[in-house]
Design an enzyme around this catalytic site. Structure first.
Site, PDB file in Angstrom:
ATOM      1  N   SER A   3       0.851  -1.189   0.000  1.00 51.52           N
ATOM      2  CA  SER A   3       0.000   0.000   0.000  1.00 51.52           C
ATOM      3  C   SER A   3       0.890   1.242   0.000  1.00 51.52           C
ATOM      4  CB  SER A   3      -0.966  -0.044   1.185  1.00 51.52           C
ATOM      5  OG  SER A   3      -2.009   0.889   1.024  1.00 51.52           O
ATOM      6  N   GLU A  13      -8.918  -4.534  -4.391  1.00 51.45           N
ATOM      7  CA  GLU A  13      -8.306  -3.761  -3.323  1.00 51.45           C
ATOM      8  C   GLU A  13      -9.331  -3.010  -2.478  1.00 51.45           C
ATOM      9  OE1 GLU A  13      -5.108  -3.579  -2.593  1.00 51.45           O
ATOM     10  OE2 GLU A  13      -4.008  -4.264  -4.345  1.00 51.45           O
ATOM     11  N   HIS A  63      -7.776  -5.652  -0.212  1.00 49.26           N
ATOM     12  CA  HIS A  63      -6.563  -4.945   0.197  1.00 49.26           C
ATOM     13  C   HIS A  63      -5.950  -5.619   1.416  1.00 49.26           C
ATOM     14  CE1 HIS A  63      -3.978  -1.484  -0.081  1.00 49.26           C
ATOM     15  NE2 HIS A  63      -4.263  -1.031   1.123  1.00 49.26           N
TER      16      HIS A  63
END
Length: 536
Positions: A230, A355, A458
Site C-alpha cells: 500500500s 483492493e 486490500h
C-alpha cells in the site's frame, strides 16, 4: 507511559569485556551485536517451520530479534519538523528486546493488519530479524536482506506488527529489517521553513543505517531488497525513482503500491489551510506551538473520507505523502522511471484483484437497487468507457453493483498504475539504448478470494508474502484455513527474488503484459490485466 531505549546496567555497560558476568543461560537466550553507534542486545527464538515439515524446511532453526534500535534522534522539540539526525553513539549495551515507540498514535483502524501503537518519543527505529547475527568471515558473503516499509496511507501503520516478523524469511536465509518513519503532517506536511518530505528523509536515513550496519547482523549490504505494501509499496516505488537513493538497495518488491506524488501546490495549500484552522503561522514555530494531539485532530478532520470525497481522492490522490518538491523529489515517479532511473534494479509489483471492494461491503444490499452505470459515473467513470468496461468485467458485474464499483475503484487507484509502471520501465530501457543492461520487471495478480469476504481484498497478500498464516487476526482478513500451499509458493518466490533478483516467472513488457496469478492453483497468464484495458 513512555518507552525510550535504555542501556543495561551490566558489566558490559560498565566497560568490562563483552559477556563478562554472563551465565550460559544468558548466552542461550540473548545475543549481542556491535553497531557503529553502540552495542545492542537481542533475543534468540525459534524460527517458523513449514507446515508438515518437522525439519524446519532445511533452513535455520532459530533466529535472533533485535527490536527498537534507534537510527535517528527522537524527532521532538527542535528536531520535530527537521530532517532526521543520526543517532548519537551510546555507551554500554542497549537492550533491543521490545518494540520501540511508533509514529502511529492509536490504531485508526484503516487496515485489517494488526499494527500496534507504542507510546514514546524515540519513534525513528529499526527492527532486525536475523538467523546469523555475526559479521561474515573474510571471504564469505552475507545473507540477502529484506527491508520492509509499512503501509497505512502515509498517516498510519506500524513496524511492530506481528505479521511483519522476519521468522519465516530468517528460516529461509534472509535477514529482515522493518523500519519506522514519521507519518501524516509531521512526516509529509508542507511547512514554510521546514525541510520537505521528512518521512522520505527518514526512509533514506534508515536505509543508510542498513548499509552501514547490516553486515554486523550477518547481512550483505550489496544485496538489499526494499519492499512494502500500500503506502509502503508506494514508498519503495518512490525510492526506485529517486536518483539519490540508487546506492541504497538492489531490488524492489511493491505490493499494492499507492504512489502519492503530491503536487507541490497542493501540499502547500493543505499546510496553509491547516495552519489557518489552528490559528498559527505556517512555520516550524507556529506548528511547533501546537500539541501533537491538536495536529493529529486537525489532520484527521482535513482528511476524513465521506461519500462525496471519494472522487477527489481518486482524481487527486492523498494530500499527505511524498511530494514533488523540486529538491528531494524532482519529478513524478513515472516520469523518472521513463527517463531510465532505476532501470538497473529488478522490480516485482502487483495488486490484489479487489483492493477497495471492502468500501462497499456494508452497503452491498442497498446498492443492488442502484444501477451500475449510475454509481460508476458518480465514481468518475468516463461515459465513453462505461460499456467497454462493463463488457470487460462482465464476471464481476454479474455479482452486483457493489462488486463492480469496488473493482472500478481498485482499477483506478491501483491496477492501472501497475501497467503504467511497466510501460515507464520499458520506456526507460528504450531511452537508455541499452535494453540488455536493464533489469527485469515482473508483474503479479493476487486473486485468491478471502474466506471472509469472498474476494481478494486490500492487505490479503501480506500474510502470504511473510508466510505467517498462523499469525493473529487472520480470520477477519482471510477467513478460516487459508491455503498454506499458496503461502509456501508465494513466499518461496519472494525469497528467490530477494536472493537472486528473479522470482521465477516471465518478465512483463508492453501494453498487454503477462503476470503471475496467485490463486489456488496459481498460473502465469498472458495479458493478465486485460479487464483494466478500457480505463487506459
Amino acid at each position: 507511559m513512555s518507552h525510550t531505549p535504555a542501556t543495561e546496567s551490566s558489566a558490559t555497560a560498565a566497560g568490562a569485556a563483552p559477556g563478562a558476568g554472563r551465565t550460559p543461560a544468558d548466552a542461550a537466550e540473548f545475543v549481542e551485536v556491535d553497531t557503529l553507534a553502540g552495542r545492542v542486545r537481542g533475543r534468540w527464538r525459534p524460527t517458523v517451520r513449514r507446515a508438515g515439515d518437522a525439519s524446519g524446511g532445511g533452513g535455520a532453526e532459530r533466529s535472533a530479534a533485535f527490536l527498537g534500535i534507534p537510527f535517528a534522534e527522537p524527532p521532538v522539540g527542535e528536531l520535530r519538523f527537521a530532517a532526521p539526525v543520526p543517532k548519537a553513539p551510546w555507551t554500554g549495551t542497549l537492550g533491543a528486546l521490545e518494540f520501540a515507540p511508533t509514529a502511529q498514535r492509536g490504531d485508526p483502524g484503516v487496515t485489517l493488519i494488526p499494527e500496534p501503537s507504542v507510546p514514546g518519543e524515540s519513534t525513528l527505529n529499526v527492527n532486525v530479524f536475523t538467523p546469523s547475527p555475526a559479521t561474515p568471515a573474510a571471504g564469505e558473503s552475507g545473507l540477502p536482506v529484506l527491508v520492509w516499509i509499512h503501509g497505512g496511507g502515509y498517516f498510519a501503520g506500524s513496524p511492530a506488527s506481528p505479521w511483519y516478523d522476519g521468522r519465516s524469511f530468517n528460516r529461509d536465509g534472509v535477514v529482515t529489517v522493518t523500519i519506522s518513519y514519521r507519518l501524516g503532517f509531521d512526516g509529509f506536511g508542507w511547512i514554510a521553513d521546514a525541510p520537505s518530505n521528512r518521512g522520505v528523509r527518514d526512509w533514506l536515513l534508515a536505509l543508510e543505517w542498513v548499509q552501514r550496519n547490516i553486515a554486523a547482523f550477518g547481512g550483505d549490504p550489496g544485496r538489499v531488497t526494499i519492499a512494502g505494501q500500500s503506502a509502503g509499496g508506494g514508498a519503495v516505488l518512490t525510492l526506485l525513482g529517486m536518483p539519490a537513493a540508487q546506492h541504497l538497495f538492489h531490488g524492489v518488491y511493491a505490493l499494492s503500491g499507492a504512489l502519492a506524488d503530491v503536487a507541490a501546490a497542493r501540499s502547500e495549500a493543505f499546510g496553509r489551510a491547516l495552519a489557518e484552522q489552528a490559528g498559527v503561522e505556517p512555520t516550524r514555530a507556529g506548528f511547533g506551538s501546537l500539541p501533537e494531539e491538536r495536529v493529529l485532530e486537525l489532520q484527521k478532520r482535513a482528511t476524513e473520507l465521506g461519500p462525496d470525497s471519494l472522487g477527489s481522492i481518486i482524481d487527486d490522490g492523498l494530500p499527505l505523502g511524498p511530494t514533488i518538491d523540486g529538491e528531494l523529489l524532482e519529478r513524478p515517479t513515472l516520469e523518472s522511471l521513463a527517463a531510465g532511473v532505476g532501470r538497473g534494479i529488478p522490480l516485482v509489483l502487483g495488486a490484489t484483484d479487489d483492493e477497495f471492494t471492502m468500501a462497499f461491503a456494508e452497503a452491498e444490499r442497498k446498492l443492488r437497487w442502484v444501477p451500475k452505470s449510475l454509481l460508476l459515473k458518480k465514481l468518475g467513470m468516463p461515459k465513453d468507457r462505461l460499456k467497454p468496461y462493463l463488457r470487460a468485467n462482465a464476471d464481476v458485474a454479474a455479482k452486483g453493483t457493489a462488486r463492480i464499483a469496488g473493482r472500478f475503484l481498485s482499477d483506478r487507484m491501483f491496477r492501472t498504475a501497475l501497467l503504467r509502471v511497466v510501460e515507464a520501465r520499458d520506456a526507460g530501457a528504450a531511452a537508455s539504448g541499452r535494453a540488455d543492461a536493464s533489469a527485469g520487471t515482473w508483474l503479479y495478480r493476487f486473486s485468491w478470494p478471502s474466506g471472509t469476504f469472498g474476494f481478494a481484498e486490500h492487505c490479503l497478500d501480506v500474510p502470504f508474502f511473510f508466510d505467517c498464516l498462523d499469525g493473529p487476526a487472520m480470520v477477519p482478513l482471510a477467513g478460516p484455513n487459508p491455503p498454506q500451499a499458496l503461502a509456501d509458493e508465494l513466499h518461496t518466490a519472494a525469497v528467490a527474488f530477494i536472493g537472486t533478483g528473479e522470482p521465477g516467472w516471465p518478465t512483463a513488457h508492453g501494453p498487454a503484459p503477462a503476470a503471475k496469478v496467485w490463486d489456488a492453483p496459481s498460473r502465469v497468464q498472458p495479458d493478465a490485466y486485460a479487464s483494466v484495458g478500457p480505463l487506459r
